[in-house]
Design a protein around this motif. Structure first.
Motif, PDB file in Angstrom:
ATOM      1  N   LEU A   4     -11.236  46.144   7.991  1.00  0.00           N
ATOM      2  CA  LEU A   4     -12.365  45.398   7.767  1.00  0.00           C
ATOM      3  C   LEU A   4     -11.922  44.504   6.194  1.00  0.00           C
ATOM      4  O   LEU A   4     -12.152  43.354   6.144  1.00  0.00           O
ATOM      5  CB  LEU A   4     -13.586  45.398   8.198  1.00  0.00           C
ATOM      6  N   MET A   5     -12.053  45.563   5.382  1.00  0.00           N
ATOM      7  CA  MET A   5     -11.854  45.238   3.734  1.00  0.00           C
ATOM      8  C   MET A   5     -10.796  44.396   3.592  1.00  0.00           C
ATOM      9  O   MET A   5     -10.656  43.644   2.739  1.00  0.00           O
ATOM     10  CB  MET A   5     -11.923  46.424   3.130  1.00  0.00           C
ATOM     11  N   ARG A   6      -9.614  44.788   4.359  1.00  0.00           N
ATOM     12  CA  ARG A   6      -8.188  44.116   4.158  1.00  0.00           C
ATOM     13  C   ARG A   6      -7.978  42.856   5.071  1.00  0.00           C
ATOM     14  O   ARG A   6      -7.013  42.263   5.151  1.00  0.00           O
ATOM     15  CB  ARG A   6      -7.241  45.074   4.307  1.00  0.00           C
ATOM     16  N   SER A   7      -9.026  42.453   5.611  1.00  0.00           N
ATOM     17  CA  SER A   7      -8.815  41.508   6.804  1.00  0.00           C
ATOM     18  C   SER A   7      -8.982  40.128   6.014  1.00  0.00           C
ATOM     19  O   SER A   7      -9.359  40.042   4.862  1.00  0.00           O
ATOM     20  CB  SER A   7     -10.077  41.441   7.660  1.00  0.00           C
ATOM     21  N   ASP A   8      -8.431  39.010   6.515  1.00  0.00           N
ATOM     22  CA  ASP A   8      -8.700  37.579   5.926  1.00  0.00           C
ATOM     23  C   ASP A   8     -10.057  36.975   5.708  1.00  0.00           C
ATOM     24  O   ASP A   8     -10.309  36.540   4.589  1.00  0.00           O
ATOM     25  CB  ASP A   8      -7.993  36.469   6.735  1.00  0.00           C
ATOM     26  N   TRP A   9     -10.829  37.533   6.633  1.00  0.00           N
ATOM     27  CA  TRP A   9     -12.264  36.930   6.220  1.00  0.00           C
ATOM     28  C   TRP A   9     -12.727  37.733   4.945  1.00  0.00           C
ATOM     29  O   TRP A   9     -13.539  37.212   4.264  1.00  0.00           O
ATOM     30  CB  TRP A   9     -13.386  37.487   7.589  1.00  0.00           C
ATOM     31  N   ALA A  10     -12.585  38.917   4.722  1.00  0.00           N
ATOM     32  CA  ALA A  10     -13.168  39.652   3.541  1.00  0.00           C
ATOM     33  C   ALA A  10     -12.470  39.056   2.536  1.00  0.00           C
ATOM     34  O   ALA A  10     -13.058  38.975   1.132  1.00  0.00           O
ATOM     35  CB  ALA A  10     -12.587  41.228   3.606  1.00  0.00           C
ATOM     36  N   ARG A  11     -11.170  38.785   2.507  1.00  0.00           N
ATOM     37  CA  ARG A  11     -10.514  38.328   1.123  1.00  0.00           C
ATOM     38  C   ARG A  11     -10.926  36.713   1.154  1.00  0.00           C
ATOM     39  O   ARG A  11     -11.022  36.358  -0.104  1.00  0.00           O
ATOM     40  CB  ARG A  11      -8.854  38.220   1.655  1.00  0.00           C
ATOM     41  N   ALA A  12     -11.342  36.155   2.099  1.00  0.00           N
ATOM     42  CA  ALA A  12     -11.791  34.708   2.074  1.00  0.00           C
ATOM     43  C   ALA A  12     -13.012  34.777   1.515  1.00  0.00           C
ATOM     44  O   ALA A  12     -13.464  33.962   0.416  1.00  0.00           O
ATOM     45  CB  ALA A  12     -12.150  34.055   3.337  1.00  0.00           C
ATOM     46  N   MET A  13     -14.029  35.981   1.645  1.00  0.00           N
ATOM     47  CA  MET A  13     -15.100  35.911   0.984  1.00  0.00           C
ATOM     48  C   MET A  13     -14.976  36.286  -0.505  1.00  0.00           C
ATOM     49  O   MET A  13     -15.717  35.635  -1.405  1.00  0.00           O
ATOM     50  CB  MET A  13     -16.023  37.027   1.651  1.00  0.00           C
ATOM     51  N   ALA A  14     -14.063  36.913  -0.928  1.00  0.00           N
ATOM     52  CA  ALA A  14     -13.698  37.298  -1.977  1.00  0.00           C
ATOM     53  C   ALA A  14     -13.256  36.110  -3.024  1.00  0.00           C
ATOM     54  O   ALA A  14     -13.680  35.879  -4.019  1.00  0.00           O
ATOM     55  CB  ALA A  14     -12.602  38.483  -2.228  1.00  0.00           C
ATOM     56  N   VAL A  15     -12.672  35.203  -2.328  1.00  0.00           N
ATOM     57  CA  VAL A  15     -12.014  34.035  -3.026  1.00  0.00           C
ATOM     58  C   VAL A  15     -13.171  33.089  -3.216  1.00  0.00           C
ATOM     59  O   VAL A  15     -13.326  32.459  -4.113  1.00  0.00           O
ATOM     60  CB  VAL A  15     -10.979  33.202  -2.187  1.00  0.00           C
ATOM     61  N   VAL A  16     -14.296  33.021  -2.100  1.00  0.00           N
ATOM     62  CA  VAL A  16     -15.397  32.107  -2.354  1.00  0.00           C
ATOM     63  C   VAL A  16     -16.185  32.707  -3.596  1.00  0.00           C
ATOM     64  O   VAL A  16     -16.778  31.890  -4.533  1.00  0.00           O
ATOM     65  CB  VAL A  16     -16.310  32.371  -0.979  1.00  0.00           C
ATOM     66  N   ALA A  17     -16.185  33.948  -3.592  1.00  0.00           N
ATOM     67  CA  ALA A  17     -17.327  34.763  -4.748  1.00  0.00           C
ATOM     68  C   ALA A  17     -16.380  34.413  -5.806  1.00  0.00           C
ATOM     69  O   ALA A  17     -17.340  34.281  -7.125  1.00  0.00           O
ATOM     70  CB  ALA A  17     -17.418  36.095  -4.424  1.00  0.00           C
ATOM     71  N   LEU A  18     -15.232  34.598  -6.134  1.00  0.00           N
ATOM     72  CA  LEU A  18     -14.783  34.365  -7.462  1.00  0.00           C
ATOM     73  C   LEU A  18     -13.879  33.261  -7.949  1.00  0.00           C
ATOM     74  O   LEU A  18     -14.203  32.586  -9.147  1.00  0.00           O
ATOM     75  CB  LEU A  18     -13.375  35.510  -7.359  1.00  0.00           C
ATOM     76  N   ASN A  19     -13.683  32.454  -6.975  1.00  0.00           N
ATOM     77  CA  ASN A  19     -13.249  30.933  -7.002  1.00  0.00           C
ATOM     78  C   ASN A  19     -12.502  30.818  -8.151  1.00  0.00           C
ATOM     79  O   ASN A  19     -11.373  31.188  -8.502  1.00  0.00           O
ATOM     80  CB  ASN A  19     -14.473  30.064  -6.727  1.00  0.00           C
ATOM     81  N   VAL A  20     -12.999  29.908  -9.229  1.00  0.00           N
ATOM     82  CA  VAL A  20     -12.186  29.527 -10.538  1.00  0.00           C
ATOM     83  C   VAL A  20     -12.058  30.843 -11.317  1.00  0.00           C
ATOM     84  O   VAL A  20     -10.933  30.684 -12.329  1.00  0.00           O
ATOM     85  CB  VAL A  20     -12.892  28.585 -11.072  1.00  0.00           C
ATOM     86  N   ILE A  21     -12.862  31.964 -11.103  1.00  0.00           N
ATOM     87  CA  ILE A  21     -12.487  33.134 -11.896  1.00  0.00           C
ATOM     88  C   ILE A  21     -11.046  33.605 -11.534  1.00  0.00           C
ATOM     89  O   ILE A  21     -10.493  34.402 -12.487  1.00  0.00           O
ATOM     90  CB  ILE A  21     -13.476  34.206 -11.565  1.00  0.00           C
ATOM     91  N   LEU A  54     -16.377  29.064   5.687  1.00  0.00           N
ATOM     92  CA  LEU A  54     -17.650  29.684   4.865  1.00  0.00           C
ATOM     93  C   LEU A  54     -18.269  28.722   4.027  1.00  0.00           C
ATOM     94  O   LEU A  54     -19.565  28.957   4.117  1.00  0.00           O
ATOM     95  CB  LEU A  54     -17.046  31.038   4.186  1.00  0.00           C
ATOM     96  N   GLY A  55     -17.357  27.859   3.416  1.00  0.00           N
ATOM     97  CA  GLY A  55     -18.224  27.079   2.413  1.00  0.00           C
ATOM     98  C   GLY A  55     -18.880  25.876   3.540  1.00  0.00           C
ATOM     99  O   GLY A  55     -20.214  25.758   3.203  1.00  0.00           O
ATOM    100  N   GLU A  56     -18.384  25.624   4.486  1.00  0.00           N
ATOM    101  CA  GLU A  56     -19.267  24.749   5.558  1.00  0.00           C
ATOM    102  C   GLU A  56     -20.588  25.338   5.964  1.00  0.00           C
ATOM    103  O   GLU A  56     -21.751  24.844   5.972  1.00  0.00           O
ATOM    104  CB  GLU A  56     -18.413  24.167   6.752  1.00  0.00           C
ATOM    105  N   ILE A  57     -20.474  26.777   6.183  1.00  0.00           N
ATOM    106  CA  ILE A  57     -21.679  27.394   6.769  1.00  0.00           C
ATOM    107  C   ILE A  57     -22.843  27.510   5.658  1.00  0.00           C
ATOM    108  O   ILE A  57     -23.864  27.484   5.852  1.00  0.00           O
ATOM    109  CB  ILE A  57     -21.236  28.740   7.270  1.00  0.00           C
ATOM    110  N   CYS A  58     -22.249  27.792   4.416  1.00  0.00           N
ATOM    111  CA  CYS A  58     -23.025  28.090   3.353  1.00  0.00           C
ATOM    112  C   CYS A  58     -23.919  26.436   3.041  1.00  0.00           C
ATOM    113  O   CYS A  58     -25.158  26.573   2.781  1.00  0.00           O
ATOM    114  CB  CYS A  58     -22.277  28.373   2.073  1.00  0.00           C
TER     115      CYS A  58
END
Length: 614
Positions: free
Chosen positions: A289-306, A358-362
């Motif tokens: 689950l931690m290595r799934s694309d959904w978890a990675r997508a949430m990491a990208v959303v959280a970090l974005n420009v970082i 995720l962005g649309e849901i947010c």
């Protein structure tokens, strides 16, 4: 932020200990100075910094001073830390109680104590006066105390003065309870270390027990991350009643998430993680689950420009190393190169697609919540101006409540707040009914609307569940969904069942029950506790917003406390049902994973999509 960038580029971790201490002291002092300067605009800034600092201190101590390399076992480290923070909490309690007793400052509700605190903060009132652009010299006794006289001001000016008084009151109230906040911070850190100490103290050195230990750590990690996500989710829903409390929940969830990822990185053997990922266990499911694309997508959303910022910073650090004669010809540092190579293995098309979702849901949640409360505010004013009878207004609130429940982005808390605001305000205008009778009627109407809406949502899910694609989307053939189904099918008021039905998102949870074709009366029975844990608190919060004489003082504190309790239950119930699902998967995973005849069409659709992707 610039100082952190400077420390990263200059290889802070490779400097001598005395240099590290000096640079870290500058960083901490800078944080405190910034928080202090912002404490008038954001009174909670310093307190939240105090919450985050102990966990940061633990991470630095474990990584640099008391690490595995230094021969300090994990259990021993967290045992000593738990005892130290617990002792600090007890000492703080003794000192605070002693000071309060000696100065008779226990009851903040007593006017002499409030006058004393306000007299110590005359400078705060001057600054708040400038912030709110008031034309008068703001003073507690004249403008903020129960004896105030604002009759010489217009209605708009009175509202501005009252807002300024509340802001100044927050500042000196936090001064009064600052020691209590320190006590709570130390106690939370002590409990956190105590849990980790007990977790690691049960392990021995053999390989089998180490594997079991890592699996237990992963389960606790998943539960705490679930709790922090629930806090973030809950903060959206309480924002309509208390924006400050919602911000506080977000600020608490952020450091908690960072602390858990830091703990996992420092304390878990990465080689064991790879072995667990290939084993058939609950730990392997968590790793996947931690290595799934959904978890990675949430990491990208959280970090974005970082993410690109860190890439540029790593390139700059490598350049600095070259100037110092320590760098290689590579563009990145060795650690940076490992991260780049890991990122290159990700399926970025899939990840960016999930980032969009995720962005649309947010956006839907945030904008939808704001529009919902704007709509309810307008509707409240319209109904008040229409001078309709209380019975007719009650019927309209019931019908509107059902309509809003059927909108997927509207949470139940918004409907309960609306019912409390409208019916309590209407009830106060009719002496024959009164405030508390209006609150009771609002609770009954909200409960009826909730259960009728659950039935309608169930029927929508039942109809949608005939589609194989819908079944595949919700994962009816997946072990976690089947574990949830197993819990929900248990008759009665089981804790896991109640927590799913009460704490889960209103619309999706009821629709899932319909897709899974659960028993409707049992679903409604499991939803009944929502009356106690959500409807009554949220209706009361809405009612207190319009109660005569409840804008300040005791009622305001009660409103905040009730909102916080409702949000805490939301997060706690999410934690409980996540644990129950995890436990069910662990105990009955093999049986739940067996193919089912009713899901053959879903399995066939999955195989067709996999073949198409290849």
């Amino acid at each position: 932020a610039l100082w952190l960038v400077f420390l990263f580029i200059m290889d802070f971790s490779d400097r001598q200990a005395c240099v590290q201490v000096l640079l870290a002291a500058v960083l901490v002092l800078g944080f405190f100075a910034t928080a202090t300067l912002k404490s008038i605009l954001y009174p909670w800034a310093v307190q939240f910094l105090c919450v985050a600092l102990p966990f940061a201190l633990l991470g630095v101590m474990r990584a640099k001073t008391f690490s595995f390399a230094a021969g300090v076992p994990t259990a021993q480290f967290f045992k000593v830390c738990s005892a130290s923070f617990g002792l600090c909490s007890l000492i703080s309690v003794a000192v605070w109680i002693g000071w309060m007793t000696a100065n008779s400052r226990f009851q903040i509700s007593q006017e002499p104590n409030r006058n004393w605190l306000a007299s110590k903060n005359t400078a705060v009132y001057r600054i708040v006066q400038e912030l709110f652009a008031l034309d008068l010299e703001l003073d507690y006794v004249s403008h903020c105390s129960p004896q105030k006289d604002l009759g010489f001001l217009s209605s708009k000016e009175q509202q501005l003065v009252e807002a300024a008084c509340r802001h100044a009151e927050e500042v000196w109230f936090l001064q009064w309870c600052g020691a209590y906040i320190a006590i709570v911070c130390n106690a939370i850190t002590s409990a956190f270390c105590g849990v980790l100490w007990r977790t690691h103290s049960r392990s021995s050195g053999d390989d089998k027990n180490q594997m079991k230990l890592v699996q237990n750590v992963l389960k606790r990690f998943a539960l705490i991350i679930t709790l922090t996500l629930a806090l973030m989710y809950g903060s959206i829903f309480v924002s309509g009643a208390n924006v400050s409390l919602a911000s506080a929940m977000l600020c608490l969830a952020g450091p908690a998430t960072a602390a858990m990822f830091g703990y996992l990185y420092l304390e878990v053997d990465h080689a064991l993680l790879k072995r667990i990922a290939t084993a058939g266990s609950i730990g392997s499911n968590i790793v996947k689950l931690m290595r799934s694309d959904w978890a990675r997508a949430m990491a990208v959303v959280a970090l974005n420009v970082i993410i690109p910022t860190l890439v540029v910073m790593d390139m700059a650090r490598q350049q600095v190393r070259r100037y110092r004669g320590r760098g290689t010809d590579d563009t990145f540092t060795p650690s940076g190169r490992r991260v780049i190579e890991e990122l290159m293995t990700w399926d970025w098309c899939s990840i960016f697609g999930k980032v969009d979702i995720l962005g649309e849901i947010c956006v839907l949640l945030l904008v939808g919540m704001k529009l919902t409360f704007v709509f309810f505010s307008w509707l409240n004013v319209t109904l008040s101006a229409a001078n309709l009878g209380f019975a007719l207004v009650s019927v309209l609130v019931f019908i509107i409540g059902i309509g809003m429940f059927m909108c997927p982005i509207v949470p139940g808390s918004a409907v309960y707040l609306f019912a409390g605001v409208v019916l309590a305000a209407q009830a106060q205008e009719q002496p024959a009914i009164g405030f508390w009778a209006g609150v009771a009627i609002a609770c009954v109407i909200s409960a009826l609307a909730k259960h009728l809406a659950c039935t309608l949502q169930y029927l929508l899910g039942y109809a949608a569940g005939r589609s194989v694609r819908v079944q595949k989307f919700v994962g009816v053939d997946k072990v976690p969904t089947r574990a949830m189904e197993r819990i929900l099918k248990r008759p009665g008021l089981g804790l896991g069942k109640v927590c799913i039905l009460v704490a889960g998102p209103d619309f999706p949870t009821s629709m899932l029950c319909g897709i899974l074709k659960l028993n409707v009366p049992q679903m409604l029975l499991g939803t009944l506790p929502v009356i106690v844990v959500s409807i009554i608190p949220q209706v009361l919060v809405g009612a207190l917003l319009v109660k005569n004489g409840a804008s300040t003082g005791m009622w305001r504190m009660i409103s905040t406390a009730v909102t916080g309790a409702a949000a805490s239950f939301q997060a706690g119930a999410t934690l409980i049902f996540s644990y129950r699902i995890m436990k069910t998967v662990e105990q009955e995973g093999e049986e739940l994973a067996k193919p089912r005849r009713e899901h053959e069409a879903v399995a066939e659709l999955t195989r067709q999509e996999e073949a198409y992707s290849e």
